[in-house]
Scaffold this motif. Structure first.
Motif, PDB file in Angstrom:
ATOM      1  N   SER A 186       0.837  -1.199   0.000  1.00 63.32           N
ATOM      2  CA  SER A 186       0.000   0.000   0.000  1.00 63.32           C
ATOM      3  C   SER A 186       0.871   1.248   0.000  1.00 63.32           C
ATOM      4  CB  SER A 186      -0.922  -0.009   1.230  1.00 63.32           C
ATOM      5  OG  SER A 186      -1.742   1.138   1.253  1.00 63.32           O
ATOM      6  N   ILE A 187       0.946   1.928  -1.138  1.00 62.47           N
ATOM      7  CA  ILE A 187       1.672   3.182  -1.261  1.00 62.47           C
ATOM      8  C   ILE A 187       0.786   4.181  -1.998  1.00 62.47           C
ATOM      9  CG2 ILE A 187       3.936   2.060  -1.254  1.00 62.47           C
ATOM     10  CD1 ILE A 187       4.020   2.462  -4.270  1.00 62.47           C
ATOM     11  N   ARG A 188       1.154   5.438  -1.917  1.00 62.92           N
ATOM     12  CA  ARG A 188       0.365   6.481  -2.558  1.00 62.92           C
ATOM     13  C   ARG A 188       0.543   6.428  -4.075  1.00 62.92           C
ATOM     14  NH1 ARG A 188       1.241  12.236   0.112  1.00 62.92           N
ATOM     15  NH2 ARG A 188      -0.521  12.617  -1.329  1.00 62.92           N
ATOM     16  N   PHE A 189      -0.510   6.759  -4.807  1.00 60.18           N
ATOM     17  CA  PHE A 189      -0.515   6.787  -6.274  1.00 60.18           C
ATOM     18  C   PHE A 189      -0.135   5.433  -6.881  1.00 60.18           C
ATOM     19  CE2 PHE A 189       0.814  11.075  -4.840  1.00 60.18           C
ATOM     20  CZ  PHE A 189      -0.330  11.768  -5.192  1.00 60.18           C
ATOM     21  N   ARG A 190      -0.506   4.363  -6.198  1.00 58.86           N
ATOM     22  CA  ARG A 190      -0.138   3.039  -6.673  1.00 58.86           C
ATOM     23  C   ARG A 190      -0.778   2.739  -8.020  1.00 58.86           C
ATOM     24  NH1 ARG A 190      -1.771  -2.021  -2.983  1.00 58.86           N
ATOM     25  NH2 ARG A 190      -3.809  -1.012  -3.314  1.00 58.86           N
ATOM     26  N   ASN A 191      -2.050   3.016  -8.182  1.00 55.43           N
ATOM     27  CA  ASN A 191      -2.735   2.738  -9.446  1.00 55.43           C
ATOM     28  C   ASN A 191      -2.192   3.583 -10.587  1.00 55.43           C
ATOM     29  OD1 ASN A 191      -4.409   0.830  -8.243  1.00 55.43           O
ATOM     30  ND2 ASN A 191      -5.922   2.385  -7.648  1.00 55.43           N
ATOM     31  N   PHE A 192      -1.762   4.796 -10.289  1.00 55.80           N
ATOM     32  CA  PHE A 192      -1.191   5.654 -11.322  1.00 55.80           C
ATOM     33  C   PHE A 192       0.098   5.057 -11.874  1.00 55.80           C
ATOM     34  CE2 PHE A 192       1.952   8.997 -12.255  1.00 55.80           C
ATOM     35  CZ  PHE A 192       1.355   9.577 -13.358  1.00 55.80           C
ATOM     36  N   PHE A 193       0.961   4.607 -10.989  1.00 56.33           N
ATOM     37  CA  PHE A 193       2.228   4.019 -11.432  1.00 56.33           C
ATOM     38  C   PHE A 193       2.001   2.692 -12.151  1.00 56.33           C
ATOM     39  CE2 PHE A 193       3.825   6.714  -7.889  1.00 56.33           C
ATOM     40  CZ  PHE A 193       4.680   7.501  -8.645  1.00 56.33           C
TER      41      PHE A 193
END
Length: 324
Positions: free
Chosen positions: A130-137
């Protein structure tokens, strides 16, 4: 008042007891299904497989059989006449040094495939947590796999030209060069191998990500309770859990490096020492009209890929992994 007493006959009581202890009769076995029903039951799976098998035989095995047959002839690909020449084409392939020198070019793509697997595994591991902007990357990494290979070839052709995008980016960091990135064999092959990393990284990334996310979450929770860090979770949970997918990815990457065609053919056409074995085979068939020799070269490449795959499967057997 007189009370009436009813008496049950002794023989009737004995009959009732005998009926109570009488064993239950066995269940009658069902009658066997009719012969027509059994026949349809056996044929049903094959009826579903009929269409894919027909397509597989028509567009895969039949062309392979024709290719093997043509490899023993001198057919030029145009003339209706062809003559049987035996193993002459195979002898020419293994005796002409220039026909096998192109395999050295595959070494660049082999190194690129190693970098590609390591990078895809790294990003898949990082983005599985779980990290921020995971779906974007995830979208950024997978996007190159959605782009047509011809379009990618033309984009990077302008990217690496003299004074192009790559030189402009290097100039922003104070590095100015007049080097022709596609002008020498070494730099051209390195550039093309770099494009292949960018092109196929997303597909390996998705395979690894799906395999990692299929691992039960309870294992990570138990590992965290035992004080295991990210590295130990990767080493003892993720890596064993994705072993079958990792083995498959290595096989596909090695076979792909041996049969590289799309990117070098579009960007250089095999010039400046970037000709691969597949490009050479295509030129033999369609430029020099030596379809028999090209078919023999294709058969040799197929056998090499099958041999490499067999060796990999022997060295790293696909054992079933049970982490629970």
């Amino acid at each position: 008042m007189a009370h009436a007493h009813t008496h049950t006959p002794a023989h009737r009581t004995e009959q009732t007891n005998s009926e109570a202890v009488k064993p239950v009769s066995k269940r009658v076995a069902p009658a066997p299904a009719p012969r027509r029903a059994r026949t349809w039951r056996l044929l049903t799976p094959w009826l579903f497989l009929l269409a894919p098998l027909a397509l597989l035989i028509t567009f895969t095995y039949a062309p392979i059989a024709n290719m093997v047959a043509y490899s023993f002839t001198d057919w030029d690909g145009v003339s209706p006449e062809l003559h049987y020449t035996g193993a002459e084409n195979y002898t020419e392939i293994f005796t002409r040094e220039d026909l096998f020198q192109v395999f050295w070019v595959s070494g660049y793509y082999l190194v690129a495939s190693v970098i590609q697997i390591v990078a895809a595994l790294y990003f898949a591991t990082i983005l599985s947590f779980s990290i921020r902007f995971r779906n974007f990357f995830k979208g950024v990494l997978f996007f190159p796999s959605l782009v047509n290979g011809v379009a990618i070839g033309f984009v990077f052709l302008y990217f690496f030209q003299d004074g192009g995008t790559f030189d402009t980016v290097l100039g922003l960091f104070g590095y100015h060069t007049d080097h022709a990135w596609l002008g020498t064999p070494a730099s051209a092959n390195v550039s093309l191998a770099g494009v292949s990393i960018w092109r196929y990284l997303g597909m390996n990334f998705v395979l690894f990500l799906g395999a990692i996310q299929s691992i039960p979450g309870e294992l990570y929770e138990a590992a965290e309770l035992d004080g295991a860090g990210r590295w130990h979770q990767f080493r003892y949970i993720i890596l064993p859990g994705i072993k079958p997918v990792l083995t498959l990815t290595v096989i596909l990457s090695v076979s792909g490096s041996l049969s590289a065609f799309e990117i070098p053919y579009i960007m250089t056409g095999g010039a400046t020492g970037t000709e691969t074995f597949v490009i050479q085979t295509v030129k033999l068939a369609f430029q020099f009209n030596k379809t028999g020799l090209a078919s023999a070269a294709a058969v040799v490449l197929l056998l090499i890929i099958l041999l490499v795959t067999w060796v990999q499967r022997r060295l790293v057997p696909d054992d079933r992994v049970d982490l629970v």
